[in-house]
Design a protein around this motif. Structure first.
Motif, mmCIF file in Angstrom:
data_model
loop_
_atom_site.group_PDB
_atom_site.id
_atom_site.type_symbol
_atom_site.label_atom_id
_atom_site.label_comp_id
_atom_site.label_asym_id
_atom_site.label_seq_id
_atom_site.Cartn_x
_atom_site.Cartn_y
_atom_site.Cartn_z
ATOM 1 N N GLN A 231 -4.267 14.118 2.105
ATOM 2 C CA GLN A 231 -4.697 12.784 2.976
ATOM 3 C C GLN A 231 -4.605 11.712 2.093
ATOM 4 O OE1 GLN A 231 -6.005 15.834 2.426
ATOM 5 N NE2 GLN A 231 -7.406 16.419 4.523
ATOM 6 N N ILE A 232 -4.617 11.710 0.669
ATOM 7 C CA ILE A 232 -4.868 10.594 -0.198
ATOM 8 C C ILE A 232 -3.680 9.827 -0.657
ATOM 9 C CG2 ILE A 232 -7.128 10.969 -0.802
ATOM 10 C CD1 ILE A 232 -6.274 11.754 -3.407
ATOM 11 N N ALA A 233 -2.477 10.216 -0.033
ATOM 12 C CA ALA A 233 -1.084 9.879 -0.359
ATOM 13 C C ALA A 233 -0.974 8.314 -0.505
ATOM 14 C CB ALA A 233 0.062 10.423 0.554
ATOM 15 N N TYR A 234 -1.503 7.579 0.304
ATOM 16 C CA TYR A 234 -1.755 6.205 0.186
ATOM 17 C C TYR A 234 -2.801 5.631 0.206
ATOM 18 C CZ TYR A 234 3.017 4.641 -0.494
ATOM 19 O OH TYR A 234 4.257 4.554 -1.181
ATOM 20 N N THR A 235 -4.108 6.260 -0.195
ATOM 21 C CA THR A 235 -5.362 5.721 -0.388
ATOM 22 C C THR A 235 -5.285 4.819 -1.465
ATOM 23 O OG1 THR A 235 -6.000 7.577 0.761
ATOM 24 C CG2 THR A 235 -7.723 6.517 -0.423
ATOM 25 N N PHE A 259 -11.196 -3.682 -2.408
ATOM 26 C CA PHE A 259 -10.218 -3.095 -1.526
ATOM 27 C C PHE A 259 -9.759 -4.127 -0.385
ATOM 28 C CE2 PHE A 259 -9.739 -1.608 2.878
ATOM 29 C CZ PHE A 259 -8.754 -0.493 2.929
ATOM 30 N N GLN A 260 -10.490 -5.088 0.189
ATOM 31 C CA GLN A 260 -10.200 -6.040 1.103
ATOM 32 C C GLN A 260 -9.366 -7.061 0.478
ATOM 33 O OE1 GLN A 260 -14.415 -6.907 2.344
ATOM 34 N NE2 GLN A 260 -14.039 -5.986 4.412
ATOM 35 N N GLY A 261 -9.267 -7.223 -0.757
ATOM 36 C CA GLY A 261 -8.562 -8.305 -1.428
ATOM 37 C C GLY A 261 -7.177 -7.570 -1.872
ATOM 38 N N ARG A 262 -6.799 -6.526 -1.483
ATOM 39 C CA ARG A 262 -5.453 -5.678 -1.860
ATOM 40 C C ARG A 262 -4.584 -5.932 -0.812
ATOM 41 N NH1 ARG A 262 -7.562 -0.028 -4.699
ATOM 42 N NH2 ARG A 262 -9.400 -0.904 -5.835
ATOM 43 N N THR A 263 -3.169 -5.588 -1.382
ATOM 44 C CA THR A 263 -1.967 -5.591 -0.211
ATOM 45 C C THR A 263 -1.844 -4.406 -0.139
ATOM 46 O OG1 THR A 263 -1.648 -7.887 -0.948
ATOM 47 C CG2 THR A 263 0.174 -6.684 0.195
ATOM 48 N N ARG A 264 -1.773 -3.465 0.881
ATOM 49 C CA ARG A 264 -1.154 -2.131 0.881
ATOM 50 C C ARG A 264 0.225 -2.339 1.361
ATOM 51 N NH1 ARG A 264 -5.632 1.459 4.088
ATOM 52 N NH2 ARG A 264 -4.743 3.326 2.853
ATOM 53 N N ARG A 265 1.005 -1.882 0.451
ATOM 54 C CA ARG A 265 2.448 -2.047 0.546
ATOM 55 C C ARG A 265 3.030 -0.705 1.383
ATOM 56 N NH1 ARG A 265 2.168 -5.699 -3.661
ATOM 57 N NH2 ARG A 265 2.553 -4.216 -5.132
ATOM 58 N N PHE A 266 2.673 0.304 1.155
ATOM 59 C CA PHE A 266 3.012 1.563 1.627
ATOM 60 C C PHE A 266 4.354 1.837 1.301
ATOM 61 C CE2 PHE A 266 -0.656 0.407 4.255
ATOM 62 C CZ PHE A 266 -1.392 1.852 4.097
#
Ligand code: IPE
Ligand code: IPE
Ligand code: MG
Length: 269
Positions: A231-235, A259-266
């Motif tokens: 489940q945590i592949a992109y956590t 966390f809210q300041g991050r950019t999740r790029r996947f």
């Protein structure tokens, strides 16, 4: 141009540092408000670690740390609920924790069972649904029944879902999933070539639960300890040196604000 990119990077990290300092200076109330003003992670998972060290540092037996840890867990459930976290997963006992001294294991079992049962009224009041992820075999039947009562009692609650990872191991969970899929293949209900990520996900204990957005680990250890491996592949990760009994609502909001300041790029750009 290399030097330009370099200087942009430096400016970026300076800005990050300033942001971190600003967030560190905020109290629980202000952080909660800030967190609520932005999208809140739907699923927060926590490796609650450091109870033993907390107790040992004070000359107490380890179980005293676990008792203190229960108080933190209660605070964190309230704090997560207060800002609208939809799913909260707490790692309470791993499949590897059976290797601990027998008296610690049996006291932990009793503590967990009693805690879960005593929380029923508050869970009902908060409309929180308790679920357990992990294997049931190996858990003393009294403990299992005690916890099952609370799981059943809160089943219809529609608010936050609280997942207790109990006798949980990520590899065991994957093994159980592979076995379920193998049975489907054997019975002709699933083609091996057709097995998809969705099929694996639905065969896990967390079948209808979204993957965690944020994983928090206390006590500074930089490892996953067999938690939610698929489940945590992109956590996003947040590791704090705070020992679990010292963690609190403020610390939770601090992690969420980061966390809210991050950019999740996947994997994208
Ligand atoms: C986490 O605290 C609680 C459980 C694993 C049940 P620990 O008991 O692991 O505390 P440390 O890591 O020994 O300090
Ligand atoms: C992870 O903590 C398990 C739980 C929090 C329940 P551990 O203390 O068992 O992990 P390790 O042994 O440091 O990897
Ligand atoms: Mg530990």
């Amino acid at each position: 141009m290399r030097w330009r990119r370099g200087s942009t990077k430096a400016a970026e990290s300076e800005r990050d540092e300033r942001t971190a300092e600003r967030l560190d200076a905020l109290g629980e109330r202000e952080l909660a408000e800030l967190v609520r003003s932005q999208p809140v992670p739907a699923h927060v998972a926590i490796i609650m670690d450091g109870n033993g060290r907390w107790a040992t540092q004070r000359g107490y037996p380890r179980i005293a740390g676990h008792r203190e840890g229960v108080k933190t867990a209660r605070k964190i459930v309230r704090a997560a609920d207060a800002v609208g976290v939809r799913y909260l997963t707490l790692y309470a006992f791993s499949t590897e924790n059976w290797t601990r001294p027998e008296d610690e294991v049996s006291m932990l079992m009793t503590l967990l069972e009693h805690t879960v049962q005593s929380e029923l009224p508050e869970l009902m009041e908060r409309n929180v649904r308790l679920r357990v992820i992990g294997r049931t075999d190996g858990v003393p039947s009294g403990v299992r029944r005690g916890i099952a009562k609370v799981v059943d009692g809160t089943r219809a609650n529609t608010g936050m879902q609280l997942m207790m990872a109990f006798n949980y191991g990520g590899r065991d969970e994957l093994l159980d999933a592979f076995r379920r899929l193998a049975v489907e293949v054997r019975d002709g209900r699933l083609e091996p070539e057709a097995i998809s990520e969705k099929d694996v996900s639905r065969a896990l204990y967390t079948a209808d639960i979204p993957d965690p957005d944020l994983l928090i680990r206390t006590s500074g250890e930089m490892r996953l300890s067999n938690f939610l491996l698929w489940q945590i592949a992109y956590t996003e990760l947040w590791i704090t040196r705070d020992l679990w009994p010292d963690f609190d609502g403020r610390a939770l909001y601090r992690a969420i604000a980061d966390f809210q300041g991050r950019t999740r790029r996947f994997g994208g750009v």
